[in-house]
Design an enzyme around this catalytic site. Structure first.
Site, PDB file in Angstrom:
ATOM      1  N   GLU A 128       0.838  -1.205   0.000  1.00 44.98           N
ATOM      2  CA  GLU A 128       0.000   0.000   0.000  1.00 44.98           C
ATOM      3  C   GLU A 128       0.873   1.256   0.000  1.00 44.98           C
ATOM      4  OE1 GLU A 128      -3.524   1.961   2.819  1.00 44.98           O
ATOM      5  OE2 GLU A 128      -2.177   0.433   3.622  1.00 44.98           O
ATOM      6  N   LYS A 150      -9.599   2.639  -3.309  1.00 41.74           N
ATOM      7  CA  LYS A 150     -10.172   2.145  -2.057  1.00 41.74           C
ATOM      8  C   LYS A 150     -11.581   2.687  -1.881  1.00 41.74           C
ATOM      9  CE  LYS A 150      -8.784   1.536   2.795  1.00 41.74           C
ATOM     10  NZ  LYS A 150      -7.773   1.883   3.808  1.00 41.74           N
ATOM     11  N   CYS A 169      -5.631  -2.443   2.423  1.00 41.50           N
ATOM     12  CA  CYS A 169      -5.513  -2.347   3.876  1.00 41.50           C
ATOM     13  C   CYS A 169      -6.678  -3.043   4.568  1.00 41.50           C
ATOM     14  CB  CYS A 169      -5.384  -0.881   4.282  1.00 41.50           C
ATOM     15  SG  CYS A 169      -4.931  -0.646   6.029  1.00 41.50           S
TER      16      CYS A 169
END
Length: 533
Positions: A290, A354, A407
């Protein structure tokens, strides 16, 4: 056991509160990095006995009669979440001068809020309470329903759901493929609480017997699933070799604006082009963690050129990065926490943003209201990311399809979109350096493994540091890199499970299980009331 249960039931005041907190904290020993799942038996047995004694005075109103159960469940939850989430404070100490003020909110405030769910679970259970097995079913019903609510209410935070305590090893994870972690949670609470029946003669045999049957089925299905023949790698496509890179860069260095960003970039590149260990095949796909790119990649053509110089034409790089969207003159640009797919010519050929951001980490919920109320410190927390409207499946040139989860998106079992049915593997990029060498990264990794089992897909996981790993579709660790170790692992992409179960089926089974334990609790309650009358 009857004497011990009697003592727990009658304990009162400060000792009772302390015992409830301790009971919750003991349960955390079942979670990573400990994995001592037997601790949950102690935890929930104590909770049942404490709820047996959660009685109000005869003159109490309806709410007054429920208050002792709520406080017992809340104290249990507070102990569980403080012991299980204290490591969140580590992230605030990385820039302590600016964020140390929020430490009590992270290590006490969040657990106090999450404990409300367990307080309400205890209330629901107490409303259906009876003697014998009925109260065990009532507790499973209450916790199952509230863990489901915790998975999505107030943006959702299903971290450390009770079911994870019943899945420390792959043998014990396989039931999640059929009933999901929430279904496992309901049955796990029933089994974990069943020893409380040893403290009474009422319903001991059927309750313990049913718990043994559930546990036996859990293990038997695990053995069966782990011995099923595997599908061909990646559903019959050419099986690529995937290199997972873990650079192990200190979070302080990543946050230091004076740090040499090129050195960080070079470290990723260097690990990517190292020769395979033991003369293995050159990697076809390279995965970085990430936000691995320490600058805006689309504004840095030199970085793309350097990637092209290091990669062969048929190699693919997948990396976490910040993506910027220009909104036009006079309008602030939008920033996204993203994953890029870059080919061997240095061209960006795919991306996914995301969709589920971290509250108070990547964005501030209710920012306008907090600012209006004058809570300036909260409004000034770092963040500023925008959430994508949808998640994009990453299709690589060779036809391999990856389902990207950035994540903590991987902790949400109910947020998998229908596109995951087309995927060959789950891709999880993360950065657990925020939390140091605490239980946090290991808890995160367990939840990622269980997602792989639920979906019946292999997991490709790259962390800046934490646990980077390749996990097969049954949750087995094939190769990995431990916390704070720099390096890479190469693995051949394996296939999905023989028969993948759809999320809608798992949800149906969850509600069926909830209905069954609820029915047992209601029938037992009705029988209990008739006996009392």
């Amino acid at each position: 056991m009857e004497r011990l249960s009697g003592k727990v039931i009658l304990v009162w005041g400060f000792k009772r509160a302390l015992l409830a907190i301790l009971a919750g904290a003991i349960g955390v020993l079942a979670l990573p990095p400990f994995g001592f799942f037997a601790a949950m038996f102690v935890s929930f047995t104590l909770l049942v006995w404490l709820l047996d004694g959660a009685a109000a005075g005869p003159d109490s109103g309806f709410l007054g009669r429920l208050w002792p159960a709520f406080t017992t469940g809340w104290l249990f939850g507070f102990g569980y979440f403080v012991a299980g989430l204290w490591w969140l404070g580590h992230a605030l100490l990385i820039d302590a001068d600016q964020f140390a003020w929020a430490l009590p909110l992270a290590i006490l405030g969040l657990p106090a809020f999450l404990a409300i769910f367990y307080g309400v679970a205890a209330v629901l259970a107490r409303l259906l309470w009876s003697d014998g097995m009925g109260r065990i079913a009532a507790l499973a019903f209450g916790f199952g329903l509230l863990e489901w609510l915790r998975s999505f209410l107030f943006t959702g935070f299903p971290w450390n759901a009770i079911g994870y305590g019943a899945m420390p090893i792959p043998l014990m994870m396989q039931s999640a493929h059929v009933i999901g972690v929430l279904g496992v949670t309901v049955l796990a609470v029933f089994v974990f609480a069943a020893p409380a029946l040893l403290g009474t003669r009422q319903g001991r045999v059927p309750g313990i017997g049913l718990a043994v049957l559930i546990a036996a089925a859990h293990f038997a299905y695990g053995y069966y699933a782990l011995n099923l023949p595997a599908l061909p790698p990646a559903a019959g496509k050419a099986a690529p070799v995937v290199r997972i890179v873990q650079p192990a860069i200190d979070q302080e260095a990543k946050m230091d604006t004076a740090a040499d960003r090129n050195a960080i970039f070079d470290k990723h590149l260097s690990l990517s082009v190292q020769p395979p260990v033991n003369g293995g095949k050159r990697p076809d796909i390279i995965v970085w963690p990430e936000t691995a790119i320490p600058f805006i990649l689309t504004d840095n053509q030199d970085a793309l050129t350097r990637i092209a110089d290091q990669l062969d034409d048929d190699q693919i790089l997948i990396t976490g990065a910040v993506r910027v969207e220009d909104m036009g003159p006079g309008v602030e640009p939008r920033y996204y926490n993203s994953v890029y797919v870059i080919d061997g010519r240095g061209q960006i050929i795919g991306a996914s943003d995301k969709t589920h951001l971290v509250p108070f980490g990547e964005y501030v919920p209710f920012e306008n209201i907090l600012g209006y109320l004058g809570i300036e410190n909260v409004v000034e927390l770092p963040g500023g990311f925008s959430a994508a409207a949808s998640r994009q499946l990453l299709t690589l040139p060779d036809g391999i399809k990856l389902y990207p989860l950035i994540c903590y998106e991987i902790i949400f079992p109910n947020e998998m979109t229908p596109e995951i049915r087309q995927a060959d593997a789950i891709l999880n990029v993360t950065n657990d350096a925020w939390f140091g060498d605490t239980p946090g990264p290991y808890q995160h990794f367990l939840q990622a493994r269980v997602r792989a089992v639920e979906q019946g897909l292999p997991l490709i996981r790259s962390a800046n540091t934490g646990v980077s790993a390749y996990v097969d579709a049954h949750g087995r660790l094939i190769s990995g890199i431990d916390f704070n170790e720099q390096g890479f692992v190469d693995s051949t992409l394996s296939g999905a499970t023989v028969s993948r179960i759809d999320d809608s089926v798992r949800k149906t089974y969850f509600w069926l299980i909830i209905g069954i334990v609820g029915m047992i609790a209601v029938i037992s309650r009705m029988g209990f009331i008739s006996r009392v009358n």
